[in-house]
Design a protein around this motif. Structure first.
Motif, mmCIF file in Angstrom:
data_model
loop_
_atom_site.group_PDB
_atom_site.id
_atom_site.type_symbol
_atom_site.label_atom_id
_atom_site.label_comp_id
_atom_site.label_asym_id
_atom_site.label_seq_id
_atom_site.Cartn_x
_atom_site.Cartn_y
_atom_site.Cartn_z
ATOM 1 N N THR A 9 1.067 -1.476 -0.068
ATOM 2 C CA THR A 9 -0.102 0.344 0.085
ATOM 3 C C THR A 9 0.608 1.321 0.022
ATOM 4 O O THR A 9 0.202 1.966 -0.719
ATOM 5 C CB THR A 9 -0.798 0.066 0.970
ATOM 6 O OG1 THR A 9 -1.466 -1.030 1.222
ATOM 7 C CG2 THR A 9 -2.455 0.872 1.303
ATOM 8 N N PHE A 10 1.831 1.143 0.452
ATOM 9 C CA PHE A 10 2.473 2.658 0.475
ATOM 10 C C PHE A 10 3.440 2.829 -0.505
ATOM 11 O O PHE A 10 3.382 3.730 -0.853
ATOM 12 C CB PHE A 10 3.952 2.296 2.141
ATOM 13 C CG PHE A 10 4.765 3.158 2.035
ATOM 14 C CD1 PHE A 10 4.284 4.065 2.892
ATOM 15 C CD2 PHE A 10 6.106 3.180 1.203
ATOM 16 C CE1 PHE A 10 5.355 5.486 3.118
ATOM 17 C CE2 PHE A 10 7.104 4.387 1.903
ATOM 18 C CZ PHE A 10 6.862 5.064 2.393
ATOM 19 N N GLU A 11 3.854 1.263 -1.488
ATOM 20 C CA GLU A 11 4.613 1.278 -1.996
ATOM 21 C C GLU A 11 3.446 2.251 -3.775
ATOM 22 O O GLU A 11 3.804 3.160 -3.716
ATOM 23 C CB GLU A 11 5.602 0.286 -3.099
ATOM 24 C CG GLU A 11 6.600 -0.091 -2.092
ATOM 25 C CD GLU A 11 7.121 -1.601 -2.852
ATOM 26 O OE1 GLU A 11 8.438 -1.625 -2.497
ATOM 27 O OE2 GLU A 11 6.021 -1.685 -2.826
ATOM 28 N N HIS B 273 2.697 6.106 -2.366
ATOM 29 C CA HIS B 273 4.128 6.910 -2.967
ATOM 30 C C HIS B 273 4.143 7.142 -4.508
ATOM 31 O O HIS B 273 4.966 7.801 -5.017
ATOM 32 C CB HIS B 273 4.966 7.111 -2.229
ATOM 33 C CG HIS B 273 4.409 7.049 -0.382
ATOM 34 N ND1 HIS B 273 4.709 8.756 0.121
ATOM 35 C CD2 HIS B 273 4.393 6.643 0.452
ATOM 36 C CE1 HIS B 273 3.892 8.815 1.425
ATOM 37 N NE2 HIS B 273 4.430 7.788 1.650
ATOM 38 N N GLY B 274 3.502 6.341 -5.127
ATOM 39 C CA GLY B 274 4.075 6.027 -6.859
ATOM 40 C C GLY B 274 4.850 5.101 -6.914
ATOM 41 O O GLY B 274 6.264 5.309 -7.608
ATOM 42 N N PRO C 127 7.638 2.442 -7.870
ATOM 43 C CA PRO C 127 7.553 0.855 -7.884
ATOM 44 C C PRO C 127 7.721 -0.737 -7.045
ATOM 45 O O PRO C 127 8.381 -0.084 -6.204
ATOM 46 C CB PRO C 127 9.205 0.622 -9.370
ATOM 47 C CG PRO C 127 9.926 1.385 -8.713
ATOM 48 C CD PRO C 127 8.576 2.502 -7.682
ATOM 49 N N ALA C 128 6.945 -1.510 -7.643
ATOM 50 C CA ALA C 128 7.117 -2.648 -6.712
ATOM 51 C C ALA C 128 8.810 -3.592 -6.242
ATOM 52 O O ALA C 128 9.417 -3.332 -7.407
ATOM 53 C CB ALA C 128 6.561 -3.865 -7.149
ATOM 54 N N GLY C 129 8.703 -3.632 -5.049
ATOM 55 C CA GLY C 129 10.167 -3.685 -4.930
ATOM 56 C C GLY C 129 11.147 -2.674 -5.104
ATOM 57 O O GLY C 129 12.394 -3.057 -4.005
ATOM 58 N N THR C 130 11.063 -1.588 -4.052
ATOM 59 C CA THR C 130 11.402 -0.247 -3.737
ATOM 60 C C THR C 130 12.270 -0.659 -2.329
ATOM 61 O O THR C 130 13.018 -0.302 -2.410
ATOM 62 C CB THR C 130 10.816 0.907 -3.918
ATOM 63 O OG1 THR C 130 10.102 0.802 -5.326
ATOM 64 C CG2 THR C 130 11.969 2.044 -3.518
ATOM 65 N N ILE C 131 11.064 -0.692 -1.240
ATOM 66 C CA ILE C 131 11.465 -1.142 0.300
ATOM 67 C C ILE C 131 12.257 -2.783 0.076
ATOM 68 O O ILE C 131 11.437 -3.689 -0.109
ATOM 69 C CB ILE C 131 10.354 -1.313 0.753
ATOM 70 C CG1 ILE C 131 10.193 0.757 0.847
ATOM 71 C CG2 ILE C 131 10.598 -1.212 2.052
ATOM 72 C CD1 ILE C 131 8.272 0.581 1.772
ATOM 73 N N ARG C 132 13.217 -3.140 0.212
ATOM 74 C CA ARG C 132 13.830 -3.656 0.808
ATOM 75 C C ARG C 132 14.723 -4.023 2.243
ATOM 76 O O ARG C 132 14.654 -3.606 3.225
ATOM 77 C CB ARG C 132 15.727 -3.970 -0.220
ATOM 78 C CG ARG C 132 15.229 -3.505 -1.511
ATOM 79 C CD ARG C 132 16.104 -3.944 -2.548
ATOM 80 N NE ARG C 132 15.823 -4.065 -3.860
ATOM 81 C CZ ARG C 132 15.569 -4.354 -4.608
ATOM 82 N NH1 ARG C 132 16.011 -6.156 -4.168
ATOM 83 N NH2 ARG C 132 15.397 -4.272 -6.081
ATOM 84 N N ASN C 133 14.685 -5.215 2.400
ATOM 85 C CA ASN C 133 15.471 -6.282 3.229
ATOM 86 C C ASN C 133 16.461 -5.593 3.884
ATOM 87 O O ASN C 133 17.427 -4.652 2.533
ATOM 88 C CB ASN C 133 14.979 -7.065 3.559
ATOM 89 C CG ASN C 133 13.333 -7.660 3.758
ATOM 90 O OD1 ASN C 133 12.483 -7.303 3.980
ATOM 91 N ND2 ASN C 133 13.489 -8.853 3.067
ATOM 92 N N SER C 134 16.938 -5.755 4.832
ATOM 93 C CA SER C 134 18.945 -4.839 5.239
ATOM 94 C C SER C 134 19.452 -5.995 4.766
ATOM 95 O O SER C 134 20.533 -6.327 4.359
ATOM 96 C CB SER C 134 18.581 -5.534 6.679
ATOM 97 O OG SER C 134 18.514 -7.125 7.342
#
Length: 50
Positions: free
Chosen positions: A13-15, A18-19, A21-28
């Protein structure tokens, strides 16, 4: 100024909101974060690493 994102918002939902692309937020470790993971969980993990 924008408000802080709610902790019960999911990564997917956050991605979308804020427009990003999928996979922008990544794990450490560099892998994509699951889209159903909550923002609050990510914050807790970040605090634990400090």
């Amino acid at each position: 100024m924008t408000r802080k994102t709610r902790s019960d918002c999911t990564v997917g939902t956050f991605e979308k909101k804020h427009g990003l692309p999928a996979g922008t937020i990544r794990n450490s470790n560099g892998r994509d974060t699951r889209s159903d993971k909550k923002i609050g969980t990510i914050r807790k993990e970040a605090d634990k690493r400090k």
